[in-house]
Design an enzyme around this catalytic site. Structure first.
Site, PDB file in Angstrom:
ATOM      1  N   ARG A 125     -18.881  34.489   0.248  1.00 39.52           N
ATOM      2  CA  ARG A 125     -18.996  35.184   1.532  1.00 39.52           C
ATOM      3  C   ARG A 125     -19.976  36.364   1.465  1.00 39.52           C
ATOM      4  O   ARG A 125     -20.619  36.695   2.454  1.00 39.52           O
ATOM      5  CB  ARG A 125     -17.600  35.648   1.939  1.00 39.52           C
ATOM      6  CG  ARG A 125     -17.490  36.348   3.256  1.00 39.52           C
ATOM      7  CD  ARG A 125     -17.701  35.423   4.432  1.00 39.52           C
ATOM      8  NE  ARG A 125     -17.400  36.137   5.648  1.00 39.52           N
ATOM      9  CZ  ARG A 125     -18.244  36.990   6.237  1.00 39.52           C
ATOM     10  NH1 ARG A 125     -19.440  37.202   5.728  1.00 39.52           N
ATOM     11  NH2 ARG A 125     -17.888  37.615   7.329  1.00 39.52           N
ATOM     12  N   ARG A 183      -4.956  28.874   6.209  1.00 41.44           N
ATOM     13  CA  ARG A 183      -5.952  29.845   5.723  1.00 41.44           C
ATOM     14  C   ARG A 183      -5.920  30.000   4.210  1.00 41.44           C
ATOM     15  O   ARG A 183      -6.125  31.095   3.683  1.00 41.44           O
ATOM     16  CB  ARG A 183      -5.724  31.232   6.340  1.00 41.44           C
ATOM     17  CG  ARG A 183      -6.128  31.374   7.773  1.00 41.44           C
ATOM     18  CD  ARG A 183      -7.627  31.666   7.890  1.00 41.44           C
ATOM     19  NE  ARG A 183      -8.059  31.523   9.268  1.00 41.44           N
ATOM     20  CZ  ARG A 183      -8.086  32.519  10.152  1.00 41.44           C
ATOM     21  NH1 ARG A 183      -7.738  33.722   9.799  1.00 41.44           N
ATOM     22  NH2 ARG A 183      -8.469  32.278  11.370  1.00 41.44           N
ATOM     23  N   ASP A 203     -13.885  26.295  11.610  1.00 40.94           N
ATOM     24  CA  ASP A 203     -13.149  27.144  12.536  1.00 40.94           C
ATOM     25  C   ASP A 203     -12.880  26.360  13.812  1.00 40.94           C
ATOM     26  O   ASP A 203     -13.688  25.510  14.191  1.00 40.94           O
ATOM     27  CB  ASP A 203     -13.932  28.420  12.865  1.00 40.94           C
ATOM     28  CG  ASP A 203     -12.998  29.459  13.477  1.00 40.94           C
ATOM     29  OD1 ASP A 203     -12.321  30.171  12.719  1.00 40.94           O
ATOM     30  OD2 ASP A 203     -12.904  29.510  14.718  1.00 40.94           O
ATOM     31  N   ARG A 234     -10.400  35.177   2.743  1.00 46.93           N
ATOM     32  CA  ARG A 234     -10.848  36.443   2.177  1.00 46.93           C
ATOM     33  C   ARG A 234      -9.945  37.046   1.107  1.00 46.93           C
ATOM     34  O   ARG A 234     -10.384  37.907   0.352  1.00 46.93           O
ATOM     35  CB  ARG A 234     -11.051  37.463   3.302  1.00 46.93           C
ATOM     36  CG  ARG A 234     -12.291  37.192   4.113  1.00 46.93           C
ATOM     37  CD  ARG A 234     -12.287  37.948   5.412  1.00 46.93           C
ATOM     38  NE  ARG A 234     -11.234  37.459   6.280  1.00 46.93           N
ATOM     39  CZ  ARG A 234     -11.029  37.870   7.527  1.00 46.93           C
ATOM     40  NH1 ARG A 234     -11.783  38.828   8.029  1.00 46.93           N
ATOM     41  NH2 ARG A 234     -10.060  37.365   8.254  1.00 46.93           N
ATOM     42  N   TYR A 255      -9.673  31.275  24.385  1.00 44.62           N
ATOM     43  CA  TYR A 255     -10.924  31.893  23.913  1.00 44.62           C
ATOM     44  C   TYR A 255     -12.053  31.703  24.916  1.00 44.62           C
ATOM     45  O   TYR A 255     -12.884  32.590  25.125  1.00 44.62           O
ATOM     46  CB  TYR A 255     -11.333  31.314  22.552  1.00 44.62           C
ATOM     47  CG  TYR A 255     -10.544  31.912  21.410  1.00 44.62           C
ATOM     48  CD1 TYR A 255     -10.837  33.181  20.924  1.00 44.62           C
ATOM     49  CD2 TYR A 255      -9.484  31.225  20.830  1.00 44.62           C
ATOM     50  CE1 TYR A 255     -10.109  33.743  19.894  1.00 44.62           C
ATOM     51  CE2 TYR A 255      -8.742  31.774  19.801  1.00 44.62           C
ATOM     52  CZ  TYR A 255      -9.058  33.030  19.336  1.00 44.62           C
ATOM     53  OH  TYR A 255      -8.331  33.587  18.329  1.00 44.62           O
TER      54      TYR A 255
HETATM   55  O1  CP3 Z   1      -6.905  27.255   6.883  1.00 44.94           O
HETATM   56  C1  CP3 Z   1      -7.966  27.154   6.229  1.00 44.94           C
HETATM   57  O2  CP3 Z   1      -8.107  27.562   5.050  1.00 44.94           O
HETATM   58  C2  CP3 Z   1      -9.107  26.406   6.875  1.00 44.94           C
HETATM   59  C3  CP3 Z   1     -10.059  27.176   7.577  1.00 44.94           C
HETATM   60  C4  CP3 Z   1      -9.718  27.785   8.928  1.00 44.94           C
HETATM   61  C5  CP3 Z   1     -10.315  28.994   9.365  1.00 44.94           C
HETATM   62  N1  CP3 Z   1      -9.985  29.206  10.661  1.00 44.94           N
HETATM   63  C6  CP3 Z   1     -11.184  29.826   8.535  1.00 44.94           C
HETATM   64  C7  CP3 Z   1     -11.476  31.198   8.941  1.00 44.94           C
HETATM   65  C8  CP3 Z   1      -8.933  27.325   9.982  1.00 44.94           C
HETATM   66  C9  CP3 Z   1      -8.021  26.102  10.025  1.00 44.94           C
HETATM   67  C10 CP3 Z   1      -9.125  28.223  11.076  1.00 44.94           C
HETATM   68  C11 CP3 Z   1      -8.524  28.035  12.385  1.00 44.94           C
HETATM   69  C12 CP3 Z   1      -8.563  29.137  13.379  1.00 44.94           C
HETATM   70  N2  CP3 Z   1      -9.622  29.931  13.701  1.00 44.94           N
HETATM   71  C13 CP3 Z   1      -7.504  29.455  14.239  1.00 44.94           C
HETATM   72  C14 CP3 Z   1      -6.191  28.748  14.279  1.00 44.94           C
HETATM   73  C15 CP3 Z   1      -5.334  29.156  13.136  1.00 44.94           C
HETATM   74  C16 CP3 Z   1      -4.697  30.486  13.295  1.00 44.94           C
HETATM   75  O3  CP3 Z   1      -4.953  31.336  12.428  1.00 44.94           O
HETATM   76  O4  CP3 Z   1      -3.930  30.650  14.239  1.00 44.94           O
HETATM   77  C17 CP3 Z   1      -7.923  30.521  15.063  1.00 44.94           C
HETATM   78  C18 CP3 Z   1      -7.108  31.209  16.121  1.00 44.94           C
HETATM   79  C19 CP3 Z   1      -9.266  30.805  14.713  1.00 44.94           C
HETATM   80  C20 CP3 Z   1     -10.175  31.811  15.346  1.00 44.94           C
HETATM   81  C21 CP3 Z   1     -10.582  32.822  14.353  1.00 44.94           C
HETATM   82  N3  CP3 Z   1     -11.401  32.577  13.273  1.00 44.94           N
HETATM   83  C22 CP3 Z   1     -10.242  34.197  14.326  1.00 44.94           C
HETATM   84  C23 CP3 Z   1      -9.334  34.878  15.323  1.00 44.94           C
HETATM   85  C24 CP3 Z   1     -10.889  34.760  13.211  1.00 44.94           C
HETATM   86  C25 CP3 Z   1     -10.928  36.207  12.799  1.00 44.94           C
HETATM   87  C26 CP3 Z   1      -9.698  36.460  12.003  1.00 44.94           C
HETATM   88  C27 CP3 Z   1      -9.808  37.728  11.179  1.00 44.94           C
HETATM   89  O5  CP3 Z   1      -8.824  37.957  10.481  1.00 44.94           O
HETATM   90  O6  CP3 Z   1     -10.834  38.426  11.218  1.00 44.94           O
HETATM   91  C28 CP3 Z   1     -11.576  33.724  12.540  1.00 44.94           C
HETATM   92  C29 CP3 Z   1     -12.371  33.870  11.304  1.00 44.94           C
HETATM   93  C30 CP3 Z   1     -12.018  33.009  10.140  1.00 44.94           C
HETATM   94  N4  CP3 Z   1     -11.653  31.695  10.211  1.00 44.94           N
HETATM   95  C31 CP3 Z   1     -12.085  33.394   8.767  1.00 44.94           C
HETATM   96  C32 CP3 Z   1     -11.758  32.257   8.016  1.00 44.94           C
HETATM   97  C33 CP3 Z   1     -11.742  32.126   6.520  1.00 44.94           C
HETATM   98  C34 CP3 Z   1     -12.506  34.753   8.229  1.00 44.94           C
HETATM   99  C35 CP3 Z   1     -13.981  34.777   8.292  1.00 44.94           C
HETATM  100  C36 CP3 Z   1     -14.640  35.738   7.344  1.00 44.94           C
HETATM  101  O7  CP3 Z   1     -14.816  35.406   6.145  1.00 44.94           O
HETATM  102  O8  CP3 Z   1     -15.048  36.816   7.798  1.00 44.94           O
END
Ligand code: CP3
Length: 362
Positions: free
Chosen positions: A55, A42, A91, A46, A168
């Site tokens: 964003r 990540r 994602d 944000r 999911y």
């Molecule tokens: O790592 C990186 O920088 C690459 C981008 C990336 C994102 N999601 C961006 C993201 C990667 C590799 C993921 C993978 C992902 N997505 C996982 C596996 C990694 C982990 O964290 O365990 C999972 C479980 C998800 C599902 C997911 N996506 C969730 C649960 C959420 C909400 C999280 C939250 O804190 O609200 C997301 C959203 C998400 N994915 C964001 C980003 C930058 C935030 C989106 C926003 O800007 O609102």
């Protein structure tokens, strides 16, 4: 002789691919490096001002689906932090969307998948997408990102692991106890297995397509697998993971990082499942984790992401500790034990990367 020739040419081929770069790829193959490479799960997100600016104009899914925006945001941490690898901005759930489910991200709630799958009927309605066609925007984002990177650092592609994606698909949202997932696993094992099979096939095609598009390493995120008992992991998850690693066209050429979160109680099984590098969270000391998976694989990790809320001296103490535990053995990639938290002060993240680079110089 033929065998020898083919393994020699494989070796030279891989060396050729590897030698034009890149600390990170060399470390994945456990070659000697001048210092420990570092990137952060990540890293685009944000906590970063530049991300927030993009964003503010676009929803998260719009950013994922727009190759120009995805590439722009992928590059932000490369420029701001100086990390040694970029990771595709996307994602894990876009794959599930391509399987036929409706995906939404709701502000303050996280992902939501409509009509969760809880029976064989539901499994039958999902399709195995053709990644090159159905996820063409991801492939475009990879190509464009490679162009914009101009070889500065390698690009990591990724997928969710079958269990994490299945959770999911079955829950329809993030979960803490995985009530519906385990209910299906324990009381409809055939339907659960059919779902895992289908997702596994989708993951294999997706990862192979990412490599064809230009991904130079892969990470598989099994973020929620730590909710399982070791026996259940072995029975319901491990065979599918093995099929993924056996089916990657570029195995041996493009390194694969297998990140299994909260899996410290069954790390040996994670190792058997596969991967060139095993990614571990902070709940286990890095030296113990590496000893248990064996030194024939690399190790990635494992600073507690919340340690970045501590003062710099405390962060430095913890970075030193992790580097000490890795020793000077080749094959360590520095990372957090999970993603950067959204409220993390940006300057702490910048400082962390600097610290790793300085303290690990050989
Ligand atoms: O790592 C990186 O920088 C690459 C981008 C990336 C994102 N999601 C961006 C993201 C990667 C590799 C993921 C993978 C992902 N997505 C996982 C596996 C990694 C982990 O964290 O365990 C999972 C479980 C998800 C599902 C997911 N996506 C969730 C649960 C959420 C909400 C999280 C939250 O804190 O609200 C997301 C959203 C998400 N994915 C964001 C980003 C930058 C935030 C989106 C926003 O800007 O609102």
């Amino acid at each position: 002789m033929e065998n020898f020739k083919s393994s020699l040419s494989n070796f030279l081929l891989r060396r050729h691919v590897v030698s034009e770069d890149h600390l990170f790829l060399r470390a994945c193959w456990r070659e000697d490096v001048e210092r420990t490479p570092v990137w952060l799960m990540r890293q685009a997100g944000r906590y970063m001002q530049a991300y927030q600016e993009v964003r503010a104009q676009h929803s998260f899914l719009e950013m994922c689906r727009n190759p120009r925006l995805a590439a722009q945001v992928t590059l932000q941490p490369v420029e701001r932090l100086g990390v040694d690898a970029a990771i595709l901005f996307s994602d894990i759930l876009v794959l599930v969307e391509a399987m036929g489910m409706r995906l939404e991200f709701q502000e303050g709630f996280g992902p939501r998948l409509h009509k969760p799958v809880r029976s064989m009927d539901g499994v039958d309605r999902l399709r195995v997408p053709e990644a090159e066609k159905d996820l063409a925007y991801v492939m475009e984002a990879i190509k464009l990102t490679r162009e914009k990177l101009r070889g500065r650092v390698p690009l990591i592609g990724f997928s969710g692991a079958p269990f994490t994606l299945a959770s999911y698909v079955i829950e329809g949202q993030s979960s803490r106890i995985f009530r519906f997932t385990k209910e299906m696993m324990f009381s409809q094992p055939e339907a659960f297995n059919a779902l895992m099979e289908k997702i596994t096939s989708a993951v294999i095609d997706y990862l192979n397509a990412q490599v064809r598009a230009g991904a130079q390493a892969l990470q598989i995120f099994d973020s929620w697998v730590g909710c399982l008992a070791p026996d259940d992991y072995e029975r319901y998850v491990l065979p599918h993971m093995q099929r993924i690693f056996a089916s990657l066209d570029a195995r041996g050429e493009v390194p694969v990082i297998h990140f299994a979160n909260q899996a410290a109680t069954f790390l040996e099984k994670v190792r058997v499942a596969g991967g060139d590098v095993i990614g571990v969270d902070w709940r286990i000391p890095l030296d113990e984790a590496w000893r248990r998976v064996g030194y024939e694989v690399g190790i990635q990790g494992n600073l507690d992401p919340l340690a970045l809320f501590a003062p710099l001296e405390e962060i430095e103490r913890r970075v030193r500790d992790i580097l000490d535990k890795a020793g000077s053995r080749p094959g360590h990639i520095f990372n957090l034990g999970h993603g950067v938290h959204k409220d993390t002060p940006e300057e702490k993240v910048v400082a962390l990367v600097k610290m790793v680079k300085k303290l690990s110089a050989r």
